[in-house]
Write an enzyme that holds these catalytic residues in place. Sequence first.
Site, PDB file in Angstrom:
ATOM      1  N   ASP A 112     -13.242  21.566 -27.133  1.00 48.88           N
ATOM      2  CA  ASP A 112     -13.604  20.288 -27.679  1.00 48.88           C
ATOM      3  C   ASP A 112     -12.509  19.277 -27.587  1.00 48.88           C
ATOM      4  OD1 ASP A 112     -14.298  18.355 -29.585  1.00 48.88           O
ATOM      5  OD2 ASP A 112     -14.052  19.556 -31.514  1.00 48.88           O
ATOM      6  N   ASP A 126     -22.188  14.624 -37.051  1.00 49.64           N
ATOM      7  CA  ASP A 126     -21.151  15.058 -36.483  1.00 49.64           C
ATOM      8  C   ASP A 126     -20.134  13.620 -36.509  1.00 49.64           C
ATOM      9  OD1 ASP A 126     -19.047  15.648 -34.743  1.00 49.64           O
ATOM     10  OD2 ASP A 126     -19.883  15.916 -33.046  1.00 49.64           O
ATOM     11  N   GLU A 182     -21.538  17.196 -28.152  1.00 50.86           N
ATOM     12  CA  GLU A 182     -20.797  17.971 -29.181  1.00 50.86           C
ATOM     13  C   GLU A 182     -21.766  18.394 -30.414  1.00 50.86           C
ATOM     14  OE1 GLU A 182     -17.993  14.840 -30.180  1.00 50.86           O
ATOM     15  OE2 GLU A 182     -16.824  15.207 -28.408  1.00 50.86           O
ATOM     16  N   LYS A 237      -9.483   8.958 -25.516  1.00 51.63           N
ATOM     17  CA  LYS A 237     -10.999   9.022 -25.634  1.00 51.63           C
ATOM     18  C   LYS A 237     -11.799   7.892 -25.759  1.00 51.63           C
ATOM     19  CE  LYS A 237     -14.709  12.230 -27.257  1.00 51.63           C
ATOM     20  NZ  LYS A 237     -14.551  13.256 -28.239  1.00 51.63           N
TER      21      LYS A 237
END
Length: 549
Positions: free
Chosen positions: A13, A207, A181, A76
């Site tokens: 992850d 999420d 994800e 990211k």
Amino acid sequence: MAKKYKGPAIGIDLGTTYSCAAVWQGQNNRAEIIHNDQGNRITPSFVAFTTDLRLIGDAAKNQASRNPGNTIFDAKRLIGRKYSDSVIQDDIQLWPFKVVAGTDDNPQIIVQYMGEEKRLCAEEISSIVLTKMREIAEKFLESPIKNAVITVPAYFNDSQRKATKDAGAIAGLNVMRIINEPTAAALAYGLQKRKSNVEKRNVFIFDLGGGTFDVSILKLKGDSFEVKATSGDTHLGGEDFDNRMVSYLVKEFKRKNTVDISGNPKALRKLRNAAEKAKRTLSFDLEAIIDIDALYQGIDFALSVSRAKFEQLNMDLFEKCLEIVKSCFSDAKMDKSSIDDVVLVGGSSRIPKVQQLLHEFFEGKELCSSINPDEAVAYGAAVQAALLSEDVNNVPKLELQDVTPLSLGKAVVGDVMTVVIPRNTSIPVKITKEFFTIEDNQSAAEIKVYEGERMIASENNLLGLFNLPIRRAPRGLTVQVCFTIDADGILNVSAEEESSGNKKDITITNENGRLSCEEIERMIKEAEHFKSEDMKHMEKVRAMNALNI
């Protein structure tokens, strides 16, 4: 039938603020979250450069306030984006490190390392974090690791997915699959439910992580995991809540001391650390105390922040999350009453106000907290990695069907976007559409491939273009255009003019505004150089320690 790979495989992850690795343990019939060298199960996605050392993870974050300009985080948020993107321009104002425009408008981060200025792209920073996660796994498994499944936000576009694969390649990993994800989290949850002999469930995955937000609706039936719809925002998460808190603290410091610290990176880093800690405290307490000695010019700073104040600062962002939840149900053409389980994933899903809004939206339904929100995504990625590995035993037999998050299509006359693959179409998928020439005696047909939801083609994200040579003929000549998306969500577009047999295709890969093969090769060599420098430093430290014994 999915391709199988030899050798051990892990799930990673790769998060905005924290990363996590896991591996399927056949003998225990479950995935194991791998702890790092500090004994922590999650690792900060931080990379720092000093005069003689490169630091990763906890070590990098711990020295961030002393070395803010050379401590990189939030990579990211840069990956797969252009420097001119308004989102990036806004972020640059908040980061203590310097970001500039590189080749093809790709953002580059400037750091000072070993007395030299180095320019690094987001893929390189992410690759350093991935290398750290691989090394953590290798130490745990006591064997080399090459294969990995890496997770991305469901709403990552094509270039962001490809850039993530590039980061994996630079880290020396064979990226077997890119998995969304929330889908990975659903795998983790679904396995748990399967143990409870629950046959059929409609599951809503919420999420909310450090930098991105995703929601997905899945149908779990036996061994089948089918994504019905997904939605999200690749720039919404805990970092944004921290930014609001930091801005508030800067104003409070100025009000109390008539001193503006907004231009001081070291003071801002201290404030950010305090804001993040306060945010976590406010998830279980009604008040958080911020107390920083000598924040700026020897001035101490102490302030009590209530949960109500934190919620007030971020209420519009919380409500934005709820709007995305509603749009997901609209896309799935489902009613919220049909949902059996609401599963919370990501550290920011612990925020009480977020949970309250969700609880009210689902009319009192209990929110599932039986899986660890920080670890569920890595757990699911490890399951997917095991499914793709030849060498793993006792892997659960699962069928996973994901969807494409954004519509894909072609520009036609008048700058109009003609959708070929609508968003939330199950993948892998292959769809062919007929298009016609609009002029007499055309020698070529231009194929412009776009991604997005706007009707005006140029307002969407241009993924690539090519010209198909065709025979000269009166207008109305048929051209067959085929869009194919593989299991990683990577797109291939081909066009054919049947009467002449002319055919051409394009895979949206490195050449389309991303890293070239040569650049990736160069970065792999640099990564090896970094590794050798790190090893030299460690040997020096060991030698010094041995002398001191």
